[in-house]
Scaffold this motif. Structure first.
Motif, mmCIF file in Angstrom:
data_model
loop_
_atom_site.group_PDB
_atom_site.id
_atom_site.type_symbol
_atom_site.label_atom_id
_atom_site.label_comp_id
_atom_site.label_asym_id
_atom_site.label_seq_id
_atom_site.Cartn_x
_atom_site.Cartn_y
_atom_site.Cartn_z
ATOM 1 N N ARG A 139 0.863 -1.183 0.000
ATOM 2 C CA ARG A 139 0.000 0.000 0.000
ATOM 3 C C ARG A 139 0.898 1.232 0.000
ATOM 4 N NH1 ARG A 139 -2.148 -3.619 3.874
ATOM 5 N NH2 ARG A 139 -4.267 -4.333 3.415
ATOM 6 N N LEU A 140 0.325 2.363 -0.357
ATOM 7 C CA LEU A 140 1.103 3.607 -0.432
ATOM 8 C C LEU A 140 1.815 3.904 0.881
ATOM 9 C CD1 LEU A 140 1.969 6.358 -1.594
ATOM 10 C CD2 LEU A 140 -0.305 7.234 -1.024
ATOM 11 N N ASP A 168 2.427 -7.404 11.112
ATOM 12 C CA ASP A 168 3.604 -7.463 10.253
ATOM 13 C C ASP A 168 3.397 -8.578 9.229
ATOM 14 O OD1 ASP A 168 4.599 -5.580 11.944
ATOM 15 O OD2 ASP A 168 6.127 -6.857 12.857
ATOM 16 N N ARG A 169 4.015 -8.411 8.080
ATOM 17 C CA ARG A 169 3.964 -9.482 7.087
ATOM 18 C C ARG A 169 5.231 -9.413 6.232
ATOM 19 N NH1 ARG A 169 0.932 -5.554 4.269
ATOM 20 N NH2 ARG A 169 1.376 -5.420 2.027
ATOM 21 N N PHE A 276 -0.589 -6.021 -9.056
ATOM 22 C CA PHE A 276 0.300 -7.034 -8.475
ATOM 23 C C PHE A 276 -0.482 -8.311 -8.161
ATOM 24 C CE2 PHE A 276 1.512 -8.896 -4.334
ATOM 25 C CZ PHE A 276 2.814 -9.295 -4.562
ATOM 26 N N ALA A 277 -1.616 -8.149 -7.467
ATOM 27 C CA ALA A 277 -2.417 -9.305 -7.071
ATOM 28 C C ALA A 277 -2.985 -10.035 -8.283
ATOM 29 C CB ALA A 277 -3.556 -8.842 -6.151
ATOM 30 N N GLN A 291 -3.049 -13.856 -0.797
ATOM 31 C CA GLN A 291 -3.671 -13.281 0.396
ATOM 32 C C GLN A 291 -2.604 -12.902 1.427
ATOM 33 O OE1 GLN A 291 -6.095 -16.023 2.598
ATOM 34 N NE2 GLN A 291 -6.533 -14.578 4.246
ATOM 35 N N GLU A 292 -1.649 -13.810 1.664
ATOM 36 C CA GLU A 292 -0.596 -13.552 2.649
ATOM 37 C C GLU A 292 0.314 -12.420 2.203
ATOM 38 O OE1 GLU A 292 1.585 -16.930 3.946
ATOM 39 O OE2 GLU A 292 -0.197 -18.137 4.355
ATOM 40 N N LEU A 293 0.651 -12.376 0.926
ATOM 41 C CA LEU A 293 1.523 -11.320 0.419
ATOM 42 C C LEU A 293 0.859 -9.948 0.526
ATOM 43 C CD1 LEU A 293 2.979 -13.075 -2.757
ATOM 44 C CD2 LEU A 293 4.171 -12.622 -0.606
ATOM 45 N N LEU A 294 -0.459 -9.918 0.331
ATOM 46 C CA LEU A 294 -1.198 -8.653 0.415
ATOM 47 C C LEU A 294 -1.512 -8.262 1.854
ATOM 48 C CD1 LEU A 294 -3.757 -9.125 -2.508
ATOM 49 C CD2 LEU A 294 -1.792 -7.583 -2.479
#
Length: 322
Positions: A139-140, A168-169, A276-277, A291-294
């Motif tokens: 996200r921005l 966190d991811r 990207f998604a 889902q996890e990456l986003l």
């Protein structure tokens, strides 16, 4: 002993928001809605009001101001926060004060060629940020809040700290960005050394880290990856620090680049995250991985991109094409 005067209501709101670790932007937004709520009811104190006054204000926003569903929900969240966490009043919101449903519109997605065309019209630090949005799905504000330590070159990953929902991811670090990011960190190091030499060099640290690690705010690893061009006063501490770049800089750069590239779609920083998604799903990656990456909590949020993948009319072939 002289008693201190009670803290003003909006100062109490700030205290409650900071205790819950909400962002400074959320703090300012909530305080603005609460102020508007009070002014709408001719400066009556919120403790003397309740559900009918909340309903009247939300209805005013929806009917007279014609604000979006997300704006109505934001205003309602701010007011309910005031009652629950500042005034300690559990507000029984009646069934007819319902949260507005967001319109189910499909996200704007660029083709791979279109995304690269927009990026090619950019240069410098804004181009690098746009590449991160498209290459890593950030996200921005997640991109702007990256710190030097969040780029893990060894494991080819970017660590998104305290993203939406305070989680966190980990997401992917494109190989092609490694030399550019290494160069950016060198730039940050030069700026930081100059700031230290001038008697500054501190950066905002989240939560109680500044107290726990009193010297960390001056360390290179905690500096923003995309620092602002100048120093400014931190609104919470009053200290002179170097913040991250203003989000409007990237927003304007992307809009301008899309126009130059001749893209006939509304393009914003979030468009790159949508792209990207979608492109990962097109490449055959599992939706749970995406889902996890986003950083989506619910796979239903990620599922919207499966609708974008379908050709118009639910992938049905038109009889005109037979």
């Amino acid at each position: 002993m002289e008693q201190k005067p009670p803290r003003k209501l909006l100062d109490q709101v700030s205290d409650a928001i900071r205790t819950k670790h909400y962002s400074y932007r959320t703090e300012q937004t909530y305080k603005d809605w609460i102020k508007r709520f009070i002014l709408f009811h001719h400066k009556r104190h919120p403790k003397d009001m309740g559900a009918p006054e909340i309903q009247a204000f939300i209805t005013h926003l929806a009917v007279e101001k014609n604000v979006s569903a997300s704006t109505q929900n934001q205003a309602l969240s701010a007011i309910l926060f005031l009652y629950r966490h500042v005034l300690q009043m559990e507000m029984d919101v009646p069934a007819d004060i319902i949260r507005a449903e967001k319109s189910k519109t499909l996200p704007t997605v660029l083709t791979h060629a279109e995304a690269l065309a927009v990026i090619s019209q950019m240069s410098g630090v804004t181009q690098l940020m746009a590449k991160i949005l498209y290459g890593s799905g950030l996200r921005l504000m997640e991109c702007l809040r990256l710190r030097v330590k969040d780029i893990d070159f060894g494991n080819r990953q970017i660590i998104v700290r305290d993203g939406k929902g305070e989680d966190d991811r980990v997401t992917i670090l494109p190989d092609s960005l490694i030399p550019h990011l290494q160069g950016q960190i060198q730039t940050v190091q030069r700026i930081h050394q100059t700031d230290l030499g001038d008697g500054f060099g501190e950066v905002y640290l989240p939560y109680a880290l500044a107290r726990k690690y009193p010297n960390a705010s001056r360390e290179l690893i905690w500096q923003y990856l995309f620092p602002a061009s100048g120093l400014s006063k931190d609104p919470q501490t009053g200290k002179i620090m170097r913040h991250h770049l203003d989000p409007s800089l990237l927003q304007k750069a992307i809009r301008t680049a899309a126009q130059k590239a001749g893209i006939q779609k509304p393009v914003s920083p979030h468009t790159f995250r949508h792209s990207f998604a979608t492109h990962l799903l097109q490449a055959g990656y599992d939706i749970r991985t995406v889902q996890e990456l986003l950083g989506h909590k619910d796979v239903k949020t990620t599922m919207i991109y499966t609708h974008v993948l379908q050709r118009g009319g639910f992938a049905v072939k038109s009889p005109l094409d037979d």
